[in-house]
Design a protein around this motif. Sequence first.
Motif, mmCIF file in Angstrom:
data_model
loop_
_atom_site.group_PDB
_atom_site.id
_atom_site.type_symbol
_atom_site.label_atom_id
_atom_site.label_comp_id
_atom_site.label_asym_id
_atom_site.label_seq_id
_atom_site.Cartn_x
_atom_site.Cartn_y
_atom_site.Cartn_z
ATOM 1 N N PRO A 1 0.846 -1.194 0.000
ATOM 2 C CA PRO A 1 0.000 0.000 0.000
ATOM 3 C C PRO A 1 0.885 1.248 0.000
ATOM 4 O O PRO A 1 2.043 1.207 0.417
ATOM 5 N N THR A 2 0.337 2.360 -0.445
ATOM 6 C CA THR A 2 1.129 3.572 -0.652
ATOM 7 C C THR A 2 1.879 4.015 0.601
ATOM 8 O O THR A 2 3.081 4.287 0.548
ATOM 9 N N THR A 3 1.203 4.092 1.725
ATOM 10 C CA THR A 3 1.860 4.548 2.947
ATOM 11 C C THR A 3 2.981 3.602 3.358
ATOM 12 O O THR A 3 4.084 4.041 3.706
ATOM 13 N N ALA A 4 2.716 2.309 3.317
ATOM 14 C CA ALA A 4 3.742 1.326 3.673
ATOM 15 C C ALA A 4 4.914 1.384 2.694
ATOM 16 O O ALA A 4 6.070 1.230 3.093
ATOM 17 N N ALA A 5 4.615 1.619 1.418
ATOM 18 C CA ALA A 5 5.684 1.702 0.417
ATOM 19 C C ALA A 5 6.589 2.901 0.679
ATOM 20 O O ALA A 5 7.815 2.794 0.569
ATOM 21 N N VAL A 6 5.999 4.032 1.051
ATOM 22 C CA VAL A 6 6.800 5.223 1.335
ATOM 23 C C VAL A 6 7.652 5.002 2.587
ATOM 24 O O VAL A 6 8.846 5.314 2.602
ATOM 25 N N ILE A 7 7.056 4.441 3.636
ATOM 26 C CA ILE A 7 7.804 4.189 4.867
ATOM 27 C C ILE A 7 8.949 3.209 4.600
ATOM 28 O O ILE A 7 10.085 3.426 5.029
ATOM 29 N N TYR A 8 8.653 2.129 3.871
ATOM 30 C CA TYR A 8 9.694 1.144 3.573
ATOM 31 C C TYR A 8 10.790 1.758 2.713
ATOM 32 O O TYR A 8 11.986 1.522 2.957
#
Length: 138
Positions: free
Chosen positions: A102-109
């Motif tokens: 998901p977008t938020t998880a992708a940015v954090i990762y």
Amino acid sequence: MTESVEPKARPVDVDTAFWLWVSSLPLLAAGQIVDLVATVNDRLPTAVLAMSVLFVVILASVVLTFQILMRHGYRWARTLLTGGGVATIVYVATNLFTVERPTTAAVIYAVSGILGSVLIAGGVFLLHRKDAHAFFTR
């Protein structure tokens, strides 16, 4: 007359590399935990998720132990950290482009993985400079 041989002082490169490694550890651990929790396959049993998080915490503890030993001059700890650091950089780089998140998880990762990898690369570089290399005698 015998000369007193004083132990070599720890070079600044070793201290800087240590702090770069220590800074990368929570970043990469947090990125991995976010990746575990927020991947597309969100139907993981709670026990599997808990064991995975526990594994990340144990692995981070072992790496921190190696970092402390490296700071005290153990050459084998530097070797293990160098190999593990290169493997971590390759792992993060491949996971950035091959896993859907998901977008938020992708940015954090991405942010934690890229920053952590850069810190590790800097630490590995500093650990193999001339002054630092001469420090590792154990």
